[in-house]
Design an enzyme around this catalytic site. Structure first.
Site: not given
Lengths: 394, 158
Positions: A176-178, A181-182
């Site tokens: 999950h990559c902040p 944002g997804n």
């Protein structure tokens, strides 16, 4: 006149995603860091297009002696613009698309799986712990364990994992990559990789350009009438690019390594295929080029979440347009046998979500966020740098 | 096509759902989309094994074709990458085209083979490509035994 508002399926989807543009855009709930990423990229590039690019071009034009050099000089800004557009397009594509979310099992399917599990487990004596819900499958002569997801009530396909931030099972879950944002999964991994690759190129380009400009200025003693702006712009760009370079280039290198082995970040962090007693990666073609081609040039998988499908207001169930309709649910609809599906609370590594009041404590998170916090590459600096350090989230 | 669709809906209204069977994915060939061809026991009395296996084999072939990594997928990938994937906003991908074919095939199979036998296949895409759901119907007029035949419903679909 009664105007019926059309309810689309995305409005009723479980999970913690946010949807925009009537279901066309799908992101995680926390979008702050994504806005920061966008601001840094657009801001730095805009600054670059204001200064030093025009000044260097003017300077180069004045020293051109041959006509063919004009083409070279023109190509500099054109390349920069195209690269910038590509970076932003890849970022938006990664952020806005469905990463490969697996929809949750409907009650009939969940019950069917429950019955299969109970049949497989046989009679469990009272007081005895029921065995963990794992299915073994043989893939390319290796035994792979498929784990049961208590939230989605399915046996996760191989390489799928449950993201606790988005509360969805994602196929070929990477991380999950902040920053985007997804989640990054099967459907948007190539866009994510192209984003990091093109951003690396753009960063190197801007960085090199600024360095060259400073050097040229020193050599030619060009009087800058915009003296007050010059040092600030250049310094800012160089600073942002410097920190971005270390993190993004490192990240691109790491993902190139993963692609060449056909592994995901999740598998790498968990050490699924490393170690002597572990199973060898059954998905790898043992060939660098084949692995790259499969990941980057493979088919574009469609989204199985029908976000923009219309839901009929008189039914809480979705009704698709073709014959294989879900209106069969109207006839017999066993009211959710939640007691049956959550009853065997198996205290193994995947304690069911229902048993724990706080989702953050759920062990399903162990497959995603705490491990994603650690930077995967040993060369990457730790997370606290002020500029764009993308690896901290991975 | 519309009248046949209407007939399938009539089938659902006139018959009552007895049970559902789920055909799971076959992961032996890695993560490509493929369904198990094992014949479920619940369908033993309802449909011939060969017809069922034929349907499943055809579906598996369609999915294999969609997920094939070869010249066409490379071309599509490279072309799309060169246009920053903007081309996908106007063009349908190969996978999507094959999914449409699959959808039509399932509808055709339902109308010709499954509905006359009181069965209904659900397109796997509606179940997240995880299972093929087969709904087994009983006639509303018949007894509740699941092994009884379903002749009245067979005429409505034809």
């Amino acid at each position: 006149m009664i105007t019926r508002k059309v309810t689309r399926k995305w409005e009723k989807l479980p999970g913690k995603n946010t949807f925009c543009c009537d279901g066309r855009v799908m992101m995680a709930r926390q979008k702050g860091v994504f806005y920061l990423t966008l601001f840094l990229i657009v801001g730095t590039c805009s600054l670059f297009f204001i200064y030093p690019l025009p000044f260097v071009l003017v300077d180069l034009f004045s020293t051109i002696k041959k006509k063919k050099n004009v083409l070279f000089v023109f190509s500099i800004p054109v390349f920069a613009v195209l690269l910038f557009v590509f970076v932003v397009a890849m970022l938006l594509r990664t952020s806005f698309s469905d990463p490969g979310v697996l929809p949750r099992a409907l009650p009939e399917e969940a019950n069917f799986i429950e019955m299969e599990i109970e049949a497989a487990n046989g009679n469990v004596m009272a007081g005895q712990r029921p065995p963990p819900r794992i299915k073994n499958v043989q893939i390319n002569n290796q035994i792979v364990k498929l784990k049961y997801c208590y939230t989605c009530k399915i046996f996760r396909p191989p390489r799928a994992s449950h993201c606790s931030i988005c509360d969805n099972c994602v196929d070929r879950f990477d991380h999950h990559c902040p920053w985007v944002g997804n989640c990054v999964g099967k459907r948007n991994y190539r866009y994510f990789y192209l984003f990091t690759l093109s951003l690396s190129l753009l960063t190197i380009y801007i960085f090199a350009f600024n360095i060259v400009h400073v050097v040229l200025r020193e050599y030619r003693n060009i009087f800058e009438h915009v003296v007050s702006l010059t040092p600030h712009c250049t310094v800012l760009e160089v600073l942002v690019c410097f920190f971005t370079l270390w993190s993004v280039v490192g990240l691109t290198g790491f993902h190139t390594y993963l692609i060449s082995l056909n592994q995901t970040t999740n598998e790498d962090i968990k050490g699924s295929w490393s170690g002597k007693n572990r199973v060898q990666n059954p998905y790898s073609h043992k060939n660098f080029i084949k692995n790259c081609c499969e990941v980057l040039c493979g088919p574009t998988y469609p989204s199985v979440l029908d976000r923009r499908g219309v839901m009929l207001e008189d039914s809480t169930r979705p009704t698709p347009s073709d014959a294989s309709a879900a209106s069969t649910y109207k006839s017999t609809n066993p009211v959710s046998q939640t007691t049956k599906s959550s009853a065997p609370l198996i205290p193994n590594e995947h304690t069911p979500e229902e048993a724990k009041p706080s989702i953050g404590a759920g062990t399903q998170k162990s497959t995603s966020s705490p491990k994603e916090e650690k930077p995967p590459s040993p060369t990457s600096p730790n997370a606290v740098a002020p500029a764009v350090i993308k690896e901290s989230a991975h | 096509m519309a009248t046949e669709f209407h007939n399938l809906q009539e089938l659902r209204h006139s018959a009552s759902l007895a049970t559902k069977v789920f055909i799971q994915r076959d992961y032996r060939d890695s993560t490509i989309c493929k369904f198990q061809t094992k014949f479920p026991a619940e369908l033993d009395s309802r449909i011939e094994r060969s017809l069922f296996e034929e349907t499943l084999k055809t579906l598996n072939c369609y999915y294999a074709e969609a997920e094939k990594i070869g010249g066409q997928s490379y071309l599509e990938g490279c072309l799309a990458c060169a246009t920053a994937y903007i081309i996908f906003l106007c063009m349908e991908t190969r996978y999507e085209k094959i999914l449409k074919k699959i959808s039509m095939y399932i509808q055709e199979q339902n109308e010709k083979i499954y509905a006359p036998r009181g069965l209904l296949l659900t397109d796997p895409i509606e179940r997240g490509m995880r299972v093929i759901e087969i709904s087994i119907f009983e006639d509303s007029g018949s007894t509740s035994s699941s092994s009884s035949g379903s002749s009245p419903s067979s005429s409505t679909a034809q």
